[in-house]
Design a protein around this motif. Structure first.
Motif, PDB file in Angstrom:
ATOM      1  N   ARG A  52       0.507  -1.508  -0.102  1.00 27.80           N
ATOM      2  CA  ARG A  52      -0.175  -0.568  -0.040  1.00 27.80           C
ATOM      3  C   ARG A  52       0.873   0.938   0.000  1.00 27.80           C
ATOM      4  O   ARG A  52       1.909   1.478   0.353  1.00 27.80           O
ATOM      5  N   THR A  53       0.345   2.753  -0.686  1.00 30.12           N
ATOM      6  CA  THR A  53       0.977   3.725   0.114  1.00 30.12           C
ATOM      7  C   THR A  53      -0.096   4.521   0.581  1.00 30.12           C
ATOM      8  O   THR A  53      -1.356   4.955   0.460  1.00 30.12           O
ATOM      9  N   VAL A  54       0.482   5.043   1.770  1.00 25.56           N
ATOM     10  CA  VAL A  54      -0.153   6.098   2.389  1.00 25.56           C
ATOM     11  C   VAL A  54       0.773   7.494   2.447  1.00 25.56           C
ATOM     12  O   VAL A  54       1.529   7.471   3.542  1.00 25.56           O
ATOM     13  N   VAL A  55      -0.747   8.057   2.144  1.00 21.87           N
ATOM     14  CA  VAL A  55       0.443   9.710   2.357  1.00 21.87           C
ATOM     15  C   VAL A  55      -0.297  10.070   3.524  1.00 21.87           C
ATOM     16  O   VAL A  55      -1.385   9.981   3.730  1.00 21.87           O
ATOM     17  N   ILE A  56       0.635  11.000   3.864  1.00 23.12           N
ATOM     18  CA  ILE A  56       0.489  12.067   5.901  1.00 23.12           C
ATOM     19  C   ILE A  56       1.105  13.005   5.461  1.00 23.12           C
ATOM     20  O   ILE A  56       2.090  13.477   4.670  1.00 23.12           O
ATOM     21  N   GLY A  57       1.105  13.956   5.831  1.00 20.89           N
ATOM     22  CA  GLY A  57       1.743  15.311   5.352  1.00 20.89           C
ATOM     23  C   GLY A  57       1.279  16.343   6.016  1.00 20.89           C
ATOM     24  O   GLY A  57      -0.113  16.226   6.803  1.00 20.89           O
ATOM     25  N   GLU A 117      -3.576   7.014  13.638  1.00 26.46           N
ATOM     26  CA  GLU A 117      -4.244   5.566  13.095  1.00 26.46           C
ATOM     27  C   GLU A 117      -3.670   4.924  11.551  1.00 26.46           C
ATOM     28  O   GLU A 117      -3.716   4.294  11.607  1.00 26.46           O
ATOM     29  N   LEU A 118      -4.074   6.208  11.199  1.00 27.77           N
ATOM     30  CA  LEU A 118      -3.598   5.542   9.714  1.00 27.77           C
ATOM     31  C   LEU A 118      -3.047   5.279   8.955  1.00 27.77           C
ATOM     32  O   LEU A 118      -2.243   3.994   8.323  1.00 27.77           O
ATOM     33  N   VAL A 119      -1.624   4.780  10.410  1.00 26.53           N
ATOM     34  CA  VAL A 119      -0.640   4.516   9.776  1.00 26.53           C
ATOM     35  C   VAL A 119       0.366   3.511  10.386  1.00 26.53           C
ATOM     36  O   VAL A 119       0.861   2.269  10.403  1.00 26.53           O
ATOM     37  N   GLN A 120      -1.343   2.870  11.540  1.00 25.58           N
ATOM     38  CA  GLN A 120      -1.124   2.095  11.829  1.00 25.58           C
ATOM     39  C   GLN A 120      -1.112   0.700  11.143  1.00 25.58           C
ATOM     40  O   GLN A 120      -2.284   0.419  10.334  1.00 25.58           O
ATOM     41  N   GLY A 121      -0.652  -0.809  11.537  1.00 28.67           N
ATOM     42  CA  GLY A 121      -1.143  -1.990  10.976  1.00 28.67           C
ATOM     43  C   GLY A 121      -0.759  -2.117   9.651  1.00 28.67           C
ATOM     44  O   GLY A 121      -0.697  -3.343   8.532  1.00 28.67           O
ATOM     45  N   LEU A 122       0.681  -1.111   8.961  1.00 29.84           N
ATOM     46  CA  LEU A 122       1.572  -1.400   8.026  1.00 29.84           C
ATOM     47  C   LEU A 122       2.977  -2.547   7.850  1.00 29.84           C
ATOM     48  O   LEU A 122       3.069  -2.751   8.525  1.00 29.84           O
ATOM     49  N   THR A 123       2.953  -2.082   6.877  1.00 29.04           N
ATOM     50  CA  THR A 123       4.059  -3.710   6.458  1.00 29.04           C
ATOM     51  C   THR A 123       5.041  -3.315   5.771  1.00 29.04           C
ATOM     52  O   THR A 123       5.536  -2.539   6.245  1.00 29.04           O
ATOM     53  N   CYS A 188       5.185   4.538  11.684  1.00 31.26           N
ATOM     54  CA  CYS A 188       4.693   4.182  10.541  1.00 31.26           C
ATOM     55  C   CYS A 188       5.236   2.543  10.724  1.00 31.26           C
ATOM     56  O   CYS A 188       4.820   1.582   9.420  1.00 31.26           O
ATOM     57  N   ALA A 189       6.609   2.620  11.445  1.00 33.50           N
ATOM     58  CA  ALA A 189       7.459   0.963  11.163  1.00 33.50           C
ATOM     59  C   ALA A 189       6.125   0.675  11.379  1.00 33.50           C
ATOM     60  O   ALA A 189       4.674   0.205  11.633  1.00 33.50           O
ATOM     61  N   PRO A 190       6.719  -0.907  10.499  1.00 34.43           N
ATOM     62  CA  PRO A 190       7.619  -1.206   9.782  1.00 34.43           C
ATOM     63  C   PRO A 190       7.698  -0.865   8.145  1.00 34.43           C
ATOM     64  O   PRO A 190       8.729  -0.750   7.486  1.00 34.43           O
ATOM     65  N   ALA A 191       7.063  -0.148   8.162  1.00 32.72           N
ATOM     66  CA  ALA A 191       7.147   0.726   6.455  1.00 32.72           C
ATOM     67  C   ALA A 191       7.910   1.624   6.666  1.00 32.72           C
ATOM     68  O   ALA A 191       8.342   2.555   7.463  1.00 32.72           O
ATOM     69  N   ARG A 192       7.994   2.161   5.225  1.00 33.85           N
ATOM     70  CA  ARG A 192       9.694   2.646   4.737  1.00 33.85           C
ATOM     71  C   ARG A 192       8.778   3.387   4.657  1.00 33.85           C
ATOM     72  O   ARG A 192       7.400   3.988   4.332  1.00 33.85           O
ATOM     73  N   VAL A 193       9.638   4.948   4.520  1.00 33.99           N
ATOM     74  CA  VAL A 193       8.845   6.197   5.087  1.00 33.99           C
ATOM     75  C   VAL A 193       9.893   7.020   4.213  1.00 33.99           C
ATOM     76  O   VAL A 193      10.854   7.226   3.704  1.00 33.99           O
ATOM     77  N   GLU A 194       9.352   8.444   2.933  1.00 26.66           N
ATOM     78  CA  GLU A 194       9.929   9.021   1.707  1.00 26.66           C
ATOM     79  C   GLU A 194       8.774  10.426   2.435  1.00 26.66           C
ATOM     80  O   GLU A 194       8.177  10.928   2.410  1.00 26.66           O
ATOM     81  N   THR A 195      10.062  11.258   3.050  1.00 31.30           N
ATOM     82  CA  THR A 195      10.032  12.190   2.896  1.00 31.30           C
ATOM     83  C   THR A 195       9.682  13.673   1.958  1.00 31.30           C
ATOM     84  O   THR A 195      11.224  13.657   1.548  1.00 31.30           O
TER      85      THR A 195
END
Length: 435
Positions: A52-57, A117-123, A188-195
């Motif tokens: 998935r891709t989740v956008v936050i900002g 809450e949106l970034v919980q449960g990511l892989t 956001c862990a363990p997902a990768r974060v691109e800022t």
């Protein structure tokens, strides 16, 4: 911006029909366009992940950045960004929330909680794309445990009035937050974060932009206490105890939890100044960038600019006229009066007093986000006849300066520049035209 034909007809230095106001406004518009999200973001988008891709900002440019992501992203996309009231954009897959700036409010606090809450449960196969720009520090309001939103609002107000630099303010904010100073990335862990960042910070240190919510932080609680002491800020007892105990400490550079993360700065003050300089040269004027990272009291910075402009106008040193001087950065205003006006209006008012109607010198100073401080203007214009016109209307530049009332002064001579929100933010833009 001026079209090429109009520019050629009106704005060449050899023609007596020179229109300085039009030239200066054109340079500002060019600078802003060069750092818009639609222009600078698409080339830096990462490849879509397996998952998935989740956008936050957060920030004044966050909605425009989200809109640019939507327009160019291939694949799955969802998320939420928070921006200042009036700075929103029409997004279809990314929710845009508007909140208060520069003092945080409940809307920002609720948005911050929902973002977590949106970034919980990511892989590890998922990607969090974080869109950060100036203003995000106030908009991403998540007080640390034991600190209330009211506490943060009080500290924020005191910092804004103190004359502290943006770096000093953000140092304090990081250590009173549950998300700033890298803590948001940890959620956001363990997902990768691109800022992806649009910088409003002199020097463009990415860890300072919006108080670096996804980047490790080298500052400490002791540093935050030193800022509070330096400016004599009276903080609530629980805030001081939080800092003195070390409870507000942030994750530091070298922390292994940031190993898979990456940040890219998309737009800076330097880019906006270079675009304006290129435009000035296109129109036949030499352009000189003094600095992209000027800090200090707005009225004092104006005195230095005035001295350089006077030397050029009267002695042809260090540059020959006609020419344009450009500078950026973020000045401050230590509020002593009760007037209205941001740092750019204060800069121009001080410049007006220092130049005292010097012939052939015109200037513009604006905030690239379209809002100078908390008013409805981006900035203002100054001309050799400004003081004369003001006097005819019963306005004293010196009196307005003493009252921190740049807005009232330039409104009184019809020289405010009102653009509305630009949805980008690389801070101050100043141009002085000497002919």
């Amino acid at each position: 911006m001026l079209d090429t034909e109009t520019s050629a007809a009106l704005l060449t230095p050899q023609r007596p029909s020179l229109q300085p106001r039009a030239l200066l406004r054109d340079l500002f518009d060019t600078a802003v366009a060069s750092v818009s999200a639609s222009h600078c973001l698409p080339p830096h988008l990462p490849q879509p992940p397996k998952g998935r891709t989740v956008v936050i900002g957060a920030g004044k440019a966050a909605a425009a950045m989200a809109q640019a992501v939507e327009a160019h992203w291939q694949g799955d996309l969802s998320g939420l960004v928070v921006t200042r009231y009036g700075h929103g954009a029409d997004c279809k897959r990314i929710e845009v929330v508007e909140a208060a700036h520069p003092v945080p409010d409940e809307a920002g606090a609720r948005a911050a909680q929902r973002m977590v809450e949106l970034v919980q449960g990511l892989t590890a196969d998922d990607l969090v794309l974080c869109l950060i720009s100036g203003g995000g520090s106030a908009l991403l309001a998540a007080p640390a445990p034991g600190i209330s939103l009211a506490d943060k609002q009080a500290v924020n107000k005191a910092l804004l009035r103190s004359g502290a630099s943006i770096g000093e303010m953000n140092c304090v904010r990081k250590h009173l937050s549950a998300l700033k100073g890298g803590r948001l990335a940890l959620h956001c862990a363990p997902a990768r974060v691109e800022t992806l960042l649009i910088s409003d910070i002199p020097g463009d240190d990415p860890t300072l932009i919006a108080s670096g919510p996804t980047l490790p932080d080298a500052t400490t609680c002791a540093d935050a206490l030193a800022v509070i002491a330096k400016y004599g800020i009276d903080v609530p007892a629980n805030v001081r105890a939080h800092l003195e105990s070390g409870a507000g400490e942030t994750p530091k550079p070298g922390d292994a939890r940031f190993a898979r993360h990456r940040s890219v700065t998309l737009a800076t003050a330097q880019q906006s100044l270079e675009a304006a300089a290129a435009r000035a040269r296109e129109l036949g004027f030499e352009a000189h960038i003094l600095s992209d990272c000027i800090e200090g009291e707005a009225r004092d910075v104006a005195l230095v600019h005035a001295a350089i402009a006077r030397q050029i106008a009267q002695h042809g040193q260090p540059f020959s006229k006609p020419c344009v001087l450009l500078s950026g950065g973020e000045t401050t205003v230590t509020v002593r009066g009760k007037g209205r006006g941001g740092r750019n209006a204060e800069f121009l008012l001080s410049l007006a007093v220092a130049l005292d109607g010097l012939p052939g010198v015109h200037a513009i100073a604006c905030d690239t986000d379209g809002i100078d401080g908390s008013e409805d203007n981006a900035g203002a214009l100054l001309a050799p006849d400004t003081l004369t016109r003001a006097a005819s209307r019963g306005l004293s530049a010196r009196a307005h300066l003493e009252n921190n009332d740049g807005y009232g002064f330039f409104a009184g001579v019809d020289d405010l520049i009102v653009t509305g929100p630009t949805r980008t933010n690389v801070n101050d833009f100043r141009a002085i035209l000497i002919v």
